[in-house]
Design a protein around this motif. Structure first.
Motif: not given
Length: 776
Positions: A212, A240, A360
């Motif tokens: 991520d 991302a 993330a």
């Protein structure tokens, strides 16, 4: 191409048509247009060769194109039609050769014959292989102790050659293995072994498809690992977050146009790489990451107090880590004013980076030599690992630490036993398999080897590839050390500066390149290499050897061992090099992770070596992953230098140009930084130029500051205005390596501090004449 010196802003993306043009030009310049193109198509293919460039892994071993601009330059340079035979080498004295540039030496082409230095004529003369090995054996066997032999290794050496090399040297009786790792990622190995029990990264290339967020510290992939940009491009396109921490604005971290993607090229499309770009000051990474951790812990404490889900991975920390409480206490005690001052970032920027990390689910942290070549590099890497551990970002898909190593098999050399401090268990197994008693005393690393050659004459230096005299710090001191030797020997494909820094006697031994067919008694051979992500795969050359007298590196080691050890060795050297699969069987007998080596490596793409930390098996003293507390350093060499100087003191980082790989200079341009036709340049902030009372294009001298009372200078550098923080500078190596004191190295890991050199700037003589530069 014009040699006109030009400085201009580069506003195109990295890659693109500029990369294709550069590749085509390099192939044409080497005189091999048809052969060069065919050779490139075999790079990183199942039945082809591993690119002799960087250690970035291959995404697809069956695709048509698996090379990048710099890899193509390396392949073209090795496949060149040019030859540096005895006629050329002997026509010039070493003094005359020494006056030529590194670029000129590289451009002479492939060496074809063993050469011996004649001190009376100051020239290299041809010698046959038997005489060369006899001379080396004579010098080695005359040493008072085996520990007077210095055996250097470059990261271009294959697993098979490295394994035989360390075996020969240990049968000879020493662990003196200075290695290129000592000058680059030694801190990564040291830091991670203490923290997670393994000195390698835990991620695979497939993890980049799952992350991520990707954090990039002290790395310029556009020049140093261009194939990495393909993974970053794909990650960016799927959303991302890519967060870059780097003092200089580097084009490869901003925009990329994939030259192997037809749509990108035809539509002139590019992809934004970094979602956030934080220009911290040189050496400010530890403070920045510790600040991020402080933000995470503060957010976690607030969430816990409010009964919300925790920010940190409490279960992972309890089950898999040690020392968390002491570490957290240390972080919370660190003052924000210290963090902000030493990082060079605003608190809001650090908070922004921390927010991205906390949002993330899966995070990869990458770093390069912008992290490892500092006095506090080990502490910085452990702080990056601490950040990952906080949220369980080690040992699961899409997450983990990723030290991005440089040369193509630098990691494999270490795996094969090229290490000056070997583990007892490895020595036990090596002795059992080959029926001898390996030496136990620790040997010299690179800094220690230079010190040893300086302190005592009569030593023998043997370099398995590389360019030791140019890659090392404190150039004048290193050259003096090599000249102090009774014999210097270099295994190489091309002429370089190290061959001109001769001991009392000197040899150049030309070897096969990775692109060439290696024909031995049982037929053509393949070697193996290990990339940055622990994938081991085969490499088979396709080109005829550049000259009939070339030997492979494994054969050079075997013949040297036979000449030196004679009846003392029970190892069947000639039998081993007749078929490299026999070497791999011996590797499997020594290293459990290489069991059934020949079968597993025959699969396209090879196999992955076990990584215990990736399995959340922690081979540490505590049996867990260790949090390591480190204060933000406020007494580094740069701090000390500024206390004692009235003149402005700058922090200098050395780096590559885009037309360069390690110490190999392919050309005089640095396309992405907008510099053409000149290498002696100094990148500096516009306001610093004004404060010095100078202008862009002025010529200046640099002097590094060290308390050893030695004056180190690098003269005549052109000021180039660049987007870099105040009081920070950047310049190319090896031109500035002489400014790095031999005594200045990373704590614990002893890597030269080439990314943080305190310097002062003075006007060069005749500075009133402005540089002949077209500022466009």
């Amino acid at each position: 191409m014009s040699n006109k010196k030009v400085v201009r802003v580069y506003d195109r993306p990295a890659g693109g048509w500029g990369a294709l043009k550069s590749v085509a030009q390099q192939i044409i310049e080497q005189g091999i247009p048809k052969k060069g193109a065919l050779t490139l198509l075999s790079a990183n293919q199942p039945d082809g060769f591993d690119c002799p460039g960087c250690a970035w892994p291959d995404a697809d071993h069956t695709s048509t194109f698996e090379f990048c601009e710099n890899g193509a330059k390396a392949v073209a340079a090795e496949s060149t039609a040019r030859r540096a035979g005895p006629e050329l080498i002997s026509s010039l004295t070493v003094q005359e050769l020494s006056a030529r540039s590194d670029h000129w030496l590289e451009a002479q082409g492939r060496l074809t014959h063993p050469m011996r230095y004649d001190r009376t004529t100051d020239r290299y003369e041809a010698i046959d292989w038997d005489q060369a090995f006899e001379l080396i054996a004579k010098h080695l066997n005359a040493l008072p102790s085996p520990d007077d032999g210095i055996f250097y290794t470059s990261g271009r050496t294959s697993n098979e050659a490295a394994f035989l090399y360390q075996l020969f040297v240990r049968e000879f009786g020493t662990n003196n293995f200075p290695d290129c790792s000592n000058m680059c990622h030694e801190p990564s190995g040291f830091a991670m072994r203490e923290a997670i029990g393994v000195g390698k990264g835990t991620v695979l290339l497939s993890d980049f498809q799952l992350a991520d967020a990707i954090l990039i510290f002290g790395q310029n992939p556009g020049t140093n690992h261009p194939r990495m940009l393909g993974e970053l491009r794909a990650a960016s396109k799927r959303g991302a977050a890519i967060v870059s921490f780097n003092p200089l604005r580097e084009r490869g971290l901003e925009k990329f146009q994939n030259p192997q993607n037809a749509l990108d090229m035809l539509a002139d499309q590019s992809t934004n790489i970094s979602s956030d770009y934080f220009q911290l000051k040189i050496g400010g990474d530890l403070a920045s990451v510790k600040g991020m951790i402080k933000c995470v812990l503060e957010a976690d404490a607030q969430a816990h107090a409010e009964g919300k889900p925790r920010i940190i991975d409490v279960e992972f920390i309890a089950q898999h880590t040690a020392n968390f409480e002491q570490f957290a206490t240390d972080v919370m005690a660190e003052q924000w004013d210290v963090i902000v001052r030493e990082s060079g970032l605003e608190r809001a920027q650090i908070q922004r980076a921390a927010d991205i990390y906390m949002q993330a689910g899966k995070v990869i942290a990458c770093w390069g030599m912008g992290i490892t070549q500092h006095k506090h590099s080990v502490a910085t890497i452990q702080m990056i690992v601490n950040l990952l551990l906080l949220r369980g970002n080690i040992g699961r898909p899409g997450a983990g630490p990723c030290p991005v190593r440089g040369h193509s098999n630098v990691q494999g050399d270490r795996t094969m036993g090229i290490v000056e401090k070997p583990k007892p268990a490895f020595l036990d197994r090596l002795g059992q398999v080959f029926d001898f008693t390996p030496p136990r005393e620790h040997g010299h690393d690179t800094v220690g080897a230079i010190e040893a050659m300086l302190n005592e004459s009569g030593k023998v230096f043997f370099g398995m590839g590389g360019n030791f005299a140019t890659a090392t710090p404190d150039t004048e001191l290193t050259h003096r050390a090599l000249r102090n030797c009774a014999l210097t020997v270099h295994v190489t494909t091309k002429l370089n500066r190290s061959h001109l820094i001769c001991g009392q006697e000197a040899l150049i031994l030309p070897c096969l390149g990775r692109t060439e067919i290696d024909m031995q008694e049982t037929g053509p051979q393949a070697v193996t290499v290990e990339d940055s992500m622990s994938m081991v795969h085969l490499s088979s050359g396709i080109n005829p050897p550049a000259a009939p007298d070339l030997l492979s590196e494994p054969m050079i080691v075997a013949r040297l061992a036979q000449a030196t050890l004679k009846d003392r060795s029970k190892t069947p050297w000639a039998w081993l090099v007749a078929d490299y699969s026999r070497i791999r069987d011996k590797i499997a007998a020594v290293f459990d992770d290489f069991a059934d080596f020949n079968t597993r490596v025959s699969v396209p793409g090879g196999f992955h070596l076990r990584n215990t930390a990736a399995e959340r098996v922690w081979v540490t003293g505590s049996g867990k992953a260790n949090f390591n507390a480190h204060a933000v350093p406020v007494d580094l060499p740069i701090h000390q230098a500024r206390k004692n100087q009235q003149s402005p003191v700058f922090n200098l980082a050395t780096m590559r140009s885009h037309d360069q790989y390690n110490t190999t200079i392919y050309g005089m341009n640095d396309r992405y930084r907008g510099v053409f036709g000149e290498r002696r340049v100094l990148f500096i902030n516009k306001e610093d130029i004004q404060e010095l009372g100078m202008q862009a294009g002025d010529w200046v001298d640099l002097e590094s500051l060290c308390d050893d009372k030695t004056r180190r200078q690098a003269k005549r550098f052109m000021l180039v205005e660049y987007n870099i923080p105040r009081a920070c500078l950047a310049a190319y190596f090896p031109e500035t390596n002489g400014l790095v004191p031999l005594s200045s190295f990373a704590d614990h890991a002893r890597t030269p501090t080439s990314k943080s050199i305190p310097v002062i700037i003075t006007a060069h003589d005749g500075n009133s004449l402005r540089a002949a530069v077209a500022n466009e």
